[in-house]
Enzyme design. Structure first.
Site, mmCIF file in Angstrom:
data_model
loop_
_atom_site.group_PDB
_atom_site.id
_atom_site.type_symbol
_atom_site.label_atom_id
_atom_site.label_comp_id
_atom_site.label_asym_id
_atom_site.label_seq_id
_atom_site.Cartn_x
_atom_site.Cartn_y
_atom_site.Cartn_z
ATOM 1 N N ILE A 100 0.874 -1.181 0.000
ATOM 2 C CA ILE A 100 0.000 0.000 0.000
ATOM 3 C C ILE A 100 0.913 1.233 0.000
ATOM 4 O O ILE A 100 1.792 1.365 0.849
ATOM 5 C CB ILE A 100 -0.888 0.052 1.265
ATOM 6 C CG1 ILE A 100 -1.726 -1.212 1.409
ATOM 7 C CG2 ILE A 100 -1.798 1.277 1.226
ATOM 8 C CD1 ILE A 100 -2.480 -1.303 2.746
ATOM 9 N N THR A 101 0.721 2.094 -1.014
ATOM 10 C CA THR A 101 -0.280 2.058 -2.052
ATOM 11 C C THR A 101 0.291 1.431 -3.321
ATOM 12 O O THR A 101 1.503 1.409 -3.525
ATOM 13 C CB THR A 101 -0.795 3.472 -2.399
ATOM 14 O OG1 THR A 101 0.289 4.243 -2.945
ATOM 15 C CG2 THR A 101 -1.371 4.169 -1.196
ATOM 16 N N VAL A 104 2.500 3.792 -5.354
ATOM 17 C CA VAL A 104 3.726 4.298 -4.732
ATOM 18 C C VAL A 104 4.538 3.125 -4.180
ATOM 19 O O VAL A 104 5.541 2.724 -4.745
ATOM 20 C CB VAL A 104 3.413 5.338 -3.636
ATOM 21 C CG1 VAL A 104 4.692 5.788 -2.939
ATOM 22 C CG2 VAL A 104 2.706 6.551 -4.242
ATOM 23 N N CYS A 105 4.108 2.549 -3.095
ATOM 24 C CA CYS A 105 4.915 1.537 -2.409
ATOM 25 C C CYS A 105 5.141 0.286 -3.257
ATOM 26 O O CYS A 105 6.240 -0.273 -3.257
ATOM 27 C CB CYS A 105 4.261 1.163 -1.083
ATOM 28 S SG CYS A 105 4.039 2.598 0.000
ATOM 29 N N THR A 106 4.122 -0.149 -3.985
ATOM 30 C CA THR A 106 4.292 -1.312 -4.853
ATOM 31 C C THR A 106 4.997 -0.925 -6.141
ATOM 32 O O THR A 106 6.008 -1.522 -6.515
ATOM 33 C CB THR A 106 2.930 -1.961 -5.168
ATOM 34 O OG1 THR A 106 2.322 -2.404 -3.957
ATOM 35 C CG2 THR A 106 3.100 -3.156 -6.100
#
Length: 206
Positions: A100-101, A104-106
């Site tokens: 998540i998110t 962004v993070c993925t």
């Protein structure tokens, strides 16, 4: 190997592209893949002492001795040296990622991993964001970079390869009954038919 990227209790509340109950189950299921197949896992959080919060205890309690990298500033987890070292220490070339998110993070991490030469499988059911459009945009960018987009069922089937393997049906069916009940009930229905089933007039030969 599996990476859990910022599947945190605070961030969970901003996910709007999945039903909240479904997504909670998907986060836990994603994390449980590593235990099912006895493959390495690396956990990471972002600013967990702030509003992003902790990993759910259902996830952290699965792997009390696994690397847990607590980032305090880096948005892209790959920018954190401790995280990079933890991933490299597993000596794996294929990574299953959820976070998540999504956008962004993925996505940021997936693109960095691809640049490093890793094969990346993004679990599209275990990554969430503010809207379906943002998820679609992120998934398109990842796919264009060579990231493989798959859901939970496809990922575990790919890892298993053959129902006769170990892990195979004996391990996978109870696991799926917990985390993917739609398929678990296929197995339950078969069990009921074998143990209790009686053909109705007209069914034989259909």
């Amino acid at each position: 190997m599996v990476i859990v990227a910022d599947l945190q209790e605070g961030l969970y509340q901003i996910v709007r592209d999945f039903d909240s109950v479904v997504f909670r189950n998907s986060m836990i299921a994603h994390s449980a893949i590593a235990g099912l197949f006895d493959i390495p896992i690396v956990l990471t959080t972002s600013a967990e002492t702030g509003p992003n919060g902790l990993l759910p205890k259902e996830i952290s309690s699965m792997y009390p001795s696994a690397p847990l990298i607590r980032r305090n500033g880096e948005v892209d987890a790959w920018d954190n040296e401790e995280f990079r070292n933890a991933v490299r220490a597993q000596n794996k070339t294929q990574i299953i990622l959820g976070g998540i998110t999504t956008d962004v993070c993925t996505e940021f991490l997936a693109l960095s991993l691809r640049a490093e030469g890793y094969t990346v499988f993004a679990n599209t059911e275990a990554s969430g964001t503010f809207s379906e459009k943002l998820a679609e945009d992120a998934n398109r960018r990842m796919e264009n970079a060579g990231v493989i987009l798959q859901g939970l069922f496809a990922i575990v089937m790919d890892l298993m390869g053959d129902w006769r393997n170990t892990p195979g049906s004996q391990q996978l069916l109870p696991w799926l009954d917990t985390y993917l009940p739609a398929y678990g009930y296929v197995a339950r229905g078969h069990e009921a038919a074998v143990l209790n089933g009686t053909l109705l007039p007209g069914e034989e030969g259909l």
